[in-house]
Motif scaffolding. Structure first.
Motif, PDB file in Angstrom:
ATOM      1  N   UNK B 155       0.842  -1.188   0.000  1.00 49.23           N
ATOM      2  CA  UNK B 155       0.000   0.000   0.000  1.00 49.23           C
ATOM      3  C   UNK B 155       0.886   1.251   0.000  1.00 49.23           C
ATOM      4  N   UNK B 156       0.725   2.093  -1.025  1.00 53.63           N
ATOM      5  CA  UNK B 156       1.512   3.335  -1.120  1.00 53.63           C
ATOM      6  C   UNK B 156       0.600   4.523  -0.803  1.00 53.63           C
ATOM      7  N   UNK B 157       0.996   5.335   0.177  1.00 53.60           N
ATOM      8  CA  UNK B 157       0.101   6.323   0.769  1.00 53.60           C
ATOM      9  C   UNK B 157       0.837   7.641   1.008  1.00 53.60           C
ATOM     10  N   UNK B 158       0.233   8.776   0.654  1.00 55.68           N
ATOM     11  CA  UNK B 158       0.867  10.053   0.974  1.00 55.68           C
ATOM     12  C   UNK B 158       1.106  10.198   2.485  1.00 55.68           C
ATOM     13  N   UNK B 159       2.190  10.860   2.847  1.00 55.37           N
ATOM     14  CA  UNK B 159       2.479  11.099   4.258  1.00 55.37           C
ATOM     15  C   UNK B 159       1.339  11.852   4.928  1.00 55.37           C
ATOM     16  N   UNK B 160       0.642  12.691   4.155  1.00 56.36           N
ATOM     17  CA  UNK B 160      -0.426  13.510   4.720  1.00 56.36           C
ATOM     18  C   UNK B 160      -1.735  12.750   4.928  1.00 56.36           C
ATOM     19  N   UNK B 161      -1.793  11.483   4.537  1.00 58.05           N
ATOM     20  CA  UNK B 161      -3.019  10.693   4.730  1.00 58.05           C
ATOM     21  C   UNK B 161      -3.290  10.520   6.230  1.00 58.05           C
ATOM     22  N   UNK B 162      -4.544  10.231   6.594  1.00 58.43           N
ATOM     23  CA  UNK B 162      -4.858  10.072   8.014  1.00 58.43           C
ATOM     24  C   UNK B 162      -3.948   9.045   8.684  1.00 58.43           C
ATOM     25  N   UNK B 163      -3.425   9.424   9.842  1.00 57.85           N
ATOM     26  CA  UNK B 163      -2.457   8.610  10.564  1.00 57.85           C
ATOM     27  C   UNK B 163      -2.997   7.206  10.853  1.00 57.85           C
ATOM     28  N   UNK B 164      -4.283   7.142  11.179  1.00 55.08           N
ATOM     29  CA  UNK B 164      -4.858   5.851  11.545  1.00 55.08           C
ATOM     30  C   UNK B 164      -4.725   4.834  10.405  1.00 55.08           C
ATOM     31  N   UNK B 165      -4.719   5.317   9.170  1.00 60.68           N
ATOM     32  CA  UNK B 165      -4.643   4.391   8.035  1.00 60.68           C
ATOM     33  C   UNK B 165      -3.292   3.685   7.981  1.00 60.68           C
ATOM     34  N   UNK B 166      -2.244   4.394   8.381  1.00 62.35           N
ATOM     35  CA  UNK B 166      -0.937   3.727   8.436  1.00 62.35           C
ATOM     36  C   UNK B 166      -0.964   2.572   9.414  1.00 62.35           C
ATOM     37  N   UNK B 167      -1.569   2.837  10.564  1.00 60.09           N
ATOM     38  CA  UNK B 167      -1.637   1.789  11.590  1.00 60.09           C
ATOM     39  C   UNK B 167      -2.479   0.619  11.104  1.00 60.09           C
ATOM     40  N   UNK B 171      -1.105  -3.177  10.947  1.00 58.78           N
ATOM     41  CA  UNK B 171      -1.546  -4.169  11.923  1.00 58.78           C
ATOM     42  C   UNK B 171      -2.077  -5.431  11.233  1.00 58.78           C
ATOM     43  N   UNK B 172      -2.638  -5.293  10.048  1.00 52.94           N
ATOM     44  CA  UNK B 172      -3.121  -6.491   9.344  1.00 52.94           C
ATOM     45  C   UNK B 172      -2.017  -7.154   8.516  1.00 52.94           C
ATOM     46  N   UNK B 173      -0.812  -6.631   8.631  1.00 55.68           N
ATOM     47  CA  UNK B 173       0.317  -7.277   7.958  1.00 55.68           C
ATOM     48  C   UNK B 173       0.584  -6.771   6.552  1.00 55.68           C
ATOM     49  N   UNK B 174      -0.045  -5.666   6.165  1.00 54.03           N
ATOM     50  CA  UNK B 174       0.237  -5.084   4.851  1.00 54.03           C
ATOM     51  C   UNK B 174       1.609  -4.420   4.829  1.00 54.03           C
ATOM     52  N   UNK B 175       2.178  -4.313   3.624  1.00 54.16           N
ATOM     53  CA  UNK B 175       3.456  -3.617   3.469  1.00 54.16           C
ATOM     54  C   UNK B 175       3.122  -2.165   3.122  1.00 54.16           C
ATOM     55  N   UNK B 176       3.606  -1.231   3.942  1.00 56.49           N
ATOM     56  CA  UNK B 176       3.246   0.173   3.770  1.00 56.49           C
ATOM     57  C   UNK B 176       4.412   0.967   3.194  1.00 56.49           C
ATOM     58  N   UNK B 177       4.123   1.757   2.159  1.00 56.88           N
ATOM     59  CA  UNK B 177       5.132   2.667   1.620  1.00 56.88           C
ATOM     60  C   UNK B 177       4.583   4.086   1.717  1.00 56.88           C
ATOM     61  N   UNK B 178       5.224   4.911   2.533  1.00 57.44           N
ATOM     62  CA  UNK B 178       4.803   6.313   2.634  1.00 57.44           C
ATOM     63  C   UNK B 178       5.421   7.111   1.500  1.00 57.44           C
ATOM     64  N   UNK B 179       4.622   8.022   0.943  1.00 57.37           N
ATOM     65  CA  UNK B 179       5.043   8.780  -0.229  1.00 57.37           C
ATOM     66  C   UNK B 179       5.023  10.274   0.099  1.00 57.37           C
ATOM     67  N   UNK B 180       6.112  10.936  -0.180  1.00 60.60           N
ATOM     68  CA  UNK B 180       6.168  12.385   0.030  1.00 60.60           C
ATOM     69  C   UNK B 180       5.584  13.070  -1.204  1.00 60.60           C
ATOM     70  N   UNK B 181       4.251  13.080  -1.275  1.00 61.06           N
ATOM     71  CA  UNK B 181       3.584  13.636  -2.447  1.00 61.06           C
ATOM     72  C   UNK B 181       2.102  13.353  -2.378  1.00 61.06           C
ATOM     73  N   UNK B 182       1.431  13.438  -3.523  1.00 58.84           N
ATOM     74  CA  UNK B 182      -0.009  13.169  -3.573  1.00 58.84           C
ATOM     75  C   UNK B 182      -0.266  11.772  -4.146  1.00 58.84           C
ATOM     76  N   UNK B 183      -1.546  11.455  -4.331  1.00 57.99           N
ATOM     77  CA  UNK B 183      -1.901  10.088  -4.727  1.00 57.99           C
ATOM     78  C   UNK B 183      -1.309   9.720  -6.098  1.00 57.99           C
ATOM     79  N   UNK B 184      -1.144  10.701  -6.958  1.00 57.92           N
ATOM     80  CA  UNK B 184      -0.528  10.444  -8.261  1.00 57.92           C
ATOM     81  C   UNK B 184       0.922   9.982  -8.125  1.00 57.92           C
ATOM     82  N   UNK B 185       1.614  10.543  -7.145  1.00 54.70           N
ATOM     83  CA  UNK B 185       2.990  10.116  -6.894  1.00 54.70           C
ATOM     84  C   UNK B 185       3.022   8.692  -6.340  1.00 54.70           C
TER      85      UNK B 185
END
Lengths: 388, 388
Positions: B155-167, B171-185
């Motif tokens: 899952x690739x997600x902007x840093x500005x996305x709601x914090x709870x979504x990262x958690x 917690x369900x074991x997904x691989x998270x990639x934070x992106x310094x940009x918007x959804x297009x990035x």
């Protein structure tokens, strides 16, 4: 024609006194909680005819205390999913493991059930201002339903309660009082507020009626065949008493038969008054000193309805079990990874208990076991890591 | 005997090409999203016979793309409440105001619908590893359903996305990639990851099938009579396209008749590419520079399905409206205080739009209006004050 509600009167489970239900009333003069009683023979609805009703807890309106549909205050609560957990169940050694997910309800916890019915009925008998002590989630729920009803709500909450609950109470216009102490200290504060109806756990008779719908729904969702075991995280205990009460009413109606499920009360080793009373064979619990657990919702050092919880367990051949905080968090993470569901710590406590009870043989491999996840993990963000 | 699913084939709404549905497939070679088509004459279920099915979105399985019940990946999603908002409606001047509350669904947002159907169908055609860019909530949902299915999720997600979504993803074991940009990035990042199926909005054909169940449920909950207006917060636009598609299918089945509801796409003035295209009469939107709004879920500068959103609006005599962030927050608080429901900012944007459209006369006083609250306010704690 059947009435919307078959409510008959209120009865004291301790001294046996009966009271008129259509008045503003709290405890029995003897100090015990009061229970709503129904004229069950007058109920003509059948399980089959329920199917056409909307999937919320008001489908059981004959067995609920609100006399007029006009007084129903609802945000769409009830008929939460009963999910098989096959992968995690196999890991626990309980193949027929089910979770009733009370995260999918207004305000994100099972407290919405008690609030919907409690607020509706309070409004119906003329209450317009309620006050209550809470570990957080009940306050969120009662404040929300009070707002929906146009009623005033004063919510007293320990500072250590989940942060989100403060915001929830405030955003719906509730008056919030933070308490530097535990829920008992919040209760003491509420008792001193004049002009409010005290809606504390079991101090009014109708919250439990909302909670009992969890039992009704489990029975309906299993096509009126009961599971072997129901496991419940127990603080004030209204949920487990309510489930027991609801199942007894269904049996009296003839909708279910045979022995009731063995009811299991789960507490944290950091606050386990009911477990201790159970182990000692006492009819009531003693206040638990220095209560503390990550499962904040069940931090109740002395519950008003403890004797009813102990009775429910005893009469169903159930038991009471305490589990450690670290096991609670470990199970919370396992459920999430194996089944995709982010549950609350109180809900996770059930699974730690199930693991213990399976290992001891108290739960058998072929038992059908229902665990109540009492709320959404979303309300407890700090229980899972924040990646950066 | 009817099949579990009446899925027939995939069709390109731009070039008209048809494709075999039983393969792993993304976009049409022409670059357009693909839409699932059904053999509707083969569907024998009737509205009346639906009543006996469980209250979740799989009750419409004939109109969903999953061919075998064994491949259904579910956490109990769907049949969310459709709540009258009488007090707030009166204040807005819309007496027949209804809110469909998509906060009462796994992971707390409507994204669960697309994820449940999308993951189930991906699993069915053989996908075992998915990747997706997200503004947060879709990532939470897809990671959860992937975990439930035993699939891998990136899952690739902007840093500005709601914090709870990262958690939630973690917690369900997904691989998270934070992106310094918007959804297009985030989308650009996903395109570079080998070995994953790209489950981006509308890049696979089945997410929209889950979303369309919102339309099916609204119709069923109103007893197959349609409202006058449906208002939807629009980022990627799959929800509004899905509702439109679902209603068209119901009309073809003969379960509903007459004109469809006027569909309203709501955006924020901080990111309103579809509103601008609508006002200019263009068939597609242009990328919105410097997109920014408190309603983070609808921060989509250029949606792949924009042309379908514009078509849905045009063909139903609907419109597109942009609203300010401060109005969004003001309406969020009003709904909470007047109706007891803590909704998300995206959901609140609808009400700011309804106020504007009522004032302009576009919405009439006697119109029945359905607003989709796309998620629980619980996921946006920072939008309401923290009392201390």
């Amino acid at each position: 024609m059947t009435s919307f509600s078959a409510l008959s009167h209120l009865e004291c489970p301790r001294c046996g006194a009966t009271h008129d239900a259509d008045q503003i009333i709290g405890l029995c003069p003897c100090g015990s909680p009061l229970l709503a009683r129904y004229d069950l023979p007058s109920v003509t609805v059948t399980p089959a005819s329920l199917a056409d009703r909307a999937p919320n807890l008001w489908r059981y309106h004959e067995l609920l205390p609100v006399r007029s549909p006009d007084n129903v205050v609802t945000l769409g609560e009830g008929m939460t999913p009963l999910l098989p957990l096959p992968r995690y169940g196999a890991e626990l050694g309980v193949d027929r493991l089910l979770m009733k997910d009370e995260g999918l309800i207004p305000t994100g916890t099972f407290k919405a059930r008690g609030a919907a019915v409690g607020v509706s009925r309070a409004y119906e008998v003329g209450v317009r201002k309620i006050a209550m002590p809470t570990n957080g989630n009940a306050g969120s729920a009662w404040a929300a339903y009070a707002a929906r009803a146009g009623m005033e709500a004063l919510i007293a909450m320990p500072i250590a309660a989940p942060e989100i609950c403060r915001r929830e109470v405030t955003v719906v216009g509730g008056r919030l009082q933070l308490i530097d102490g535990l829920i008992g200290d919040a209760a003491a504060y509420v008792r001193e507020q004049p002009g409010y109806f005290d809606a504390s756990t079991l101090k009014e008779p109708y919250r439990i009626e909302g909670k009992k719908t969890m039992g009704l729904e489990i029975a309906e969702q299993l096509n009126w065949e009961l599971p072997d075991v129901i496991v419940y995280p127990t603080g004030g205990g209204v949920g487990i008493i309510g489930i027991w009460k609801g199942l007894l009413e269904l049996r009296e109606l003839g909708w279910i038969s045979g022995p009731l499920p063995r009811l299991v009360a789960v507490q944290s080793t950091g606050c386990a008054p009911i477990v201790r009373a159970w182990e000692k064979g006492l009819p009531e619990s003693e206040p638990w000193p220095d209560a503390k657990t990550i499962a904040f919702g069940i931090t109740v050092p002395k519950a008003l309805g403890d004797f009813l919880v102990l009775q429910a367990i005893a009469e169903t051949d159930g038991c009471a079990v305490a589990v450690d905080d670290e096991d609670i968090l470990a199970e919370q993470h396992k459920v999430a990874r194996m089944e995709g569901s982010f549950i609350c710590p109180e809900g996770a406590a059930n699974f730690a208990a199930i693991r213990t009870l399976r290992e001891s043989g108290w739960i058998r491999a072929d038992d059908q076991v229902v665990a109540l996840n009492t709320g959404a993990g979303l309300k407890y963000p700090e229980t899972v890591p924040l990646p950066s």
